[in-house]
Design a protein around this motif. Structure first.
Motif, mmCIF file in Angstrom:
data_model
loop_
_atom_site.group_PDB
_atom_site.id
_atom_site.type_symbol
_atom_site.label_atom_id
_atom_site.label_comp_id
_atom_site.label_asym_id
_atom_site.label_seq_id
_atom_site.Cartn_x
_atom_site.Cartn_y
_atom_site.Cartn_z
ATOM 1 N N MET A 1 22.457 28.368 -36.339
ATOM 2 C CA MET A 1 22.077 26.997 -35.706
ATOM 3 C C MET A 1 23.216 26.746 -35.040
ATOM 4 S SD MET A 1 20.660 24.328 -38.136
ATOM 5 C CE MET A 1 19.017 24.405 -39.379
ATOM 6 N N ALA A 2 22.770 26.187 -33.774
ATOM 7 C CA ALA A 2 23.350 25.463 -32.846
ATOM 8 C C ALA A 2 23.760 24.150 -33.669
ATOM 9 C CB ALA A 2 22.795 25.639 -31.128
ATOM 10 N N LEU A 3 25.391 23.742 -32.642
ATOM 11 C CA LEU A 3 25.906 22.512 -32.784
ATOM 12 C C LEU A 3 26.708 21.522 -31.980
ATOM 13 C CD1 LEU A 3 27.649 20.840 -34.786
ATOM 14 C CD2 LEU A 3 29.736 21.965 -33.702
ATOM 15 N N TYR A 4 25.281 19.962 -32.256
ATOM 16 C CA TYR A 4 25.771 19.468 -30.901
ATOM 17 C C TYR A 4 26.326 17.815 -31.020
ATOM 18 C CZ TYR A 4 21.100 21.788 -28.954
ATOM 19 O OH TYR A 4 20.498 23.206 -28.969
ATOM 20 N N VAL A 5 26.774 17.364 -30.400
ATOM 21 C CA VAL A 5 27.640 15.987 -30.121
ATOM 22 C C VAL A 5 27.044 15.359 -29.414
ATOM 23 C CG1 VAL A 5 29.775 14.846 -29.938
ATOM 24 C CG2 VAL A 5 29.877 16.895 -31.391
ATOM 25 N N ALA A 6 26.906 13.718 -30.177
ATOM 26 C CA ALA A 6 26.743 12.598 -29.097
ATOM 27 C C ALA A 6 27.176 11.451 -29.051
ATOM 28 C CB ALA A 6 25.423 12.341 -29.378
ATOM 29 N N PHE A 7 27.340 11.672 -27.402
ATOM 30 C CA PHE A 7 28.404 9.934 -27.970
ATOM 31 C C PHE A 7 28.040 8.951 -27.228
ATOM 32 C CE2 PHE A 7 30.716 13.691 -26.779
ATOM 33 C CZ PHE A 7 31.760 13.838 -27.871
ATOM 34 N N PHE A 8 27.278 7.646 -27.814
ATOM 35 C CA PHE A 8 26.391 6.678 -27.248
ATOM 36 C C PHE A 8 27.732 5.520 -26.849
ATOM 37 C CE2 PHE A 8 24.122 8.765 -30.333
ATOM 38 C CZ PHE A 8 22.941 8.992 -30.497
ATOM 39 N N ARG A 9 27.552 4.600 -25.513
ATOM 40 C CA ARG A 9 27.823 3.697 -24.933
ATOM 41 C C ARG A 9 27.366 3.046 -24.583
ATOM 42 N NH1 ARG A 9 30.365 8.633 -22.789
ATOM 43 N NH2 ARG A 9 31.996 9.217 -23.270
ATOM 44 N N GLU A 61 17.054 21.992 -28.459
ATOM 45 C CA GLU A 61 17.685 20.449 -27.519
ATOM 46 C C GLU A 61 16.558 19.860 -28.563
ATOM 47 O OE1 GLU A 61 18.057 21.509 -23.794
ATOM 48 O OE2 GLU A 61 20.248 22.501 -24.518
ATOM 49 N N GLY A 62 15.506 19.374 -28.990
ATOM 50 C CA GLY A 62 14.530 18.644 -29.352
ATOM 51 C C GLY A 62 15.588 17.609 -30.358
ATOM 52 N N PRO A 63 16.291 17.185 -30.932
ATOM 53 C CA PRO A 63 16.422 15.648 -31.800
ATOM 54 C C PRO A 63 17.965 15.061 -30.720
ATOM 55 C CG PRO A 63 16.966 17.928 -33.081
ATOM 56 C CD PRO A 63 16.265 18.248 -31.545
ATOM 57 N N GLY A 64 18.511 15.535 -29.818
ATOM 58 C CA GLY A 64 18.318 15.039 -28.383
ATOM 59 C C GLY A 64 17.698 14.084 -27.739
ATOM 60 N N ASP A 65 17.376 14.814 -27.289
ATOM 61 C CA ASP A 65 15.390 14.315 -26.749
ATOM 62 C C ASP A 65 14.915 12.910 -28.007
ATOM 63 O OD1 ASP A 65 15.460 16.251 -24.859
ATOM 64 O OD2 ASP A 65 14.029 17.141 -25.411
ATOM 65 N N TYR A 66 14.974 13.188 -28.667
ATOM 66 C CA TYR A 66 14.554 11.890 -29.894
ATOM 67 C C TYR A 66 15.407 10.838 -29.697
ATOM 68 C CZ TYR A 66 12.917 9.920 -34.350
ATOM 69 O OH TYR A 66 12.682 8.803 -34.831
ATOM 70 N N TYR A 67 16.750 11.237 -29.897
ATOM 71 C CA TYR A 67 17.557 10.571 -30.764
ATOM 72 C C TYR A 67 17.977 9.623 -28.777
ATOM 73 C CZ TYR A 67 19.664 12.559 -34.226
ATOM 74 O OH TYR A 67 19.658 12.769 -35.126
ATOM 75 N N GLU A 68 17.669 10.171 -27.496
ATOM 76 C CA GLU A 68 17.958 9.558 -26.545
ATOM 77 C C GLU A 68 16.298 8.354 -25.908
ATOM 78 O OE1 GLU A 68 17.881 12.468 -23.159
ATOM 79 O OE2 GLU A 68 20.035 12.415 -22.992
ATOM 80 N N ALA A 69 15.362 8.696 -26.709
ATOM 81 C CA ALA A 69 14.192 7.814 -27.007
ATOM 82 C C ALA A 69 14.367 6.951 -27.773
ATOM 83 C CB ALA A 69 13.001 8.777 -27.006
ATOM 84 N N LEU A 74 19.587 0.775 -25.205
ATOM 85 C CA LEU A 74 20.489 0.158 -25.350
ATOM 86 C C LEU A 74 22.095 1.274 -24.994
ATOM 87 C CD1 LEU A 74 19.837 -1.725 -28.931
ATOM 88 C CD2 LEU A 74 19.970 -2.319 -26.750
ATOM 89 N N PHE A 75 22.287 2.821 -25.491
ATOM 90 C CA PHE A 75 23.187 2.923 -25.534
ATOM 91 C C PHE A 75 23.005 3.946 -24.332
ATOM 92 C CE2 PHE A 75 23.629 1.831 -29.653
ATOM 93 C CZ PHE A 75 24.267 1.919 -30.256
ATOM 94 N N ASP A 76 23.708 4.417 -23.553
ATOM 95 C CA ASP A 76 24.112 5.512 -22.140
ATOM 96 C C ASP A 76 24.256 6.455 -23.165
ATOM 97 O OD1 ASP A 76 22.940 4.150 -19.572
ATOM 98 O OD2 ASP A 76 25.508 3.363 -19.178
#
Length: 102
Positions: A1-9, A61-69, A74-76
């Protein structure tokens, strides 16, 4: 499994009421099943810095697309692959690289 980090501004110009909307929305938000969430931190950071930091593992990368949608209004959001620090050098590291580390 790959590890991802998201920064919400928060998007520039976000006001206090919009910020509170994010906190209210979070009460009912469900993470995608494909994401094994390791950390979700809501940060009281100055404007321009991440207000939410999220780390997860996933097969793609699917979950990242979900978070962006779900949160992109509200967030960049900046999403990056990540790694954990290693405690030992990999056994297959070429000797030419090992020489530069000593």
């Amino acid at each position: 499994m790959a590890l991802y980090v998201a920064f919400f501004r928060f998007k520039p110009g976000t006001n206090v009421l919009q910020g509170l909307e994010a906190f209210e929305r979070r009460k009912t938000f469900q993470h995608p099943r494909q994401a094994k969430v390791l950390a979700e931190l809501w940060v009281n950071a100055p404007e321009g810095l991440p207000q939410v930091v999220l780390a997860w593992e996933a097969d793609d990368e699917g979950p990242g697309d979900y978070y962006e949608a779900a949160w992109g209004d509200l967030f960049d959001i900046t999403i990056a692959p990540a790694t954990l620090p290693v405690s030992e050098l990999p056994a297959d590291l070429p000797e030419s690289l090992r020489q530069h580390l000593t």
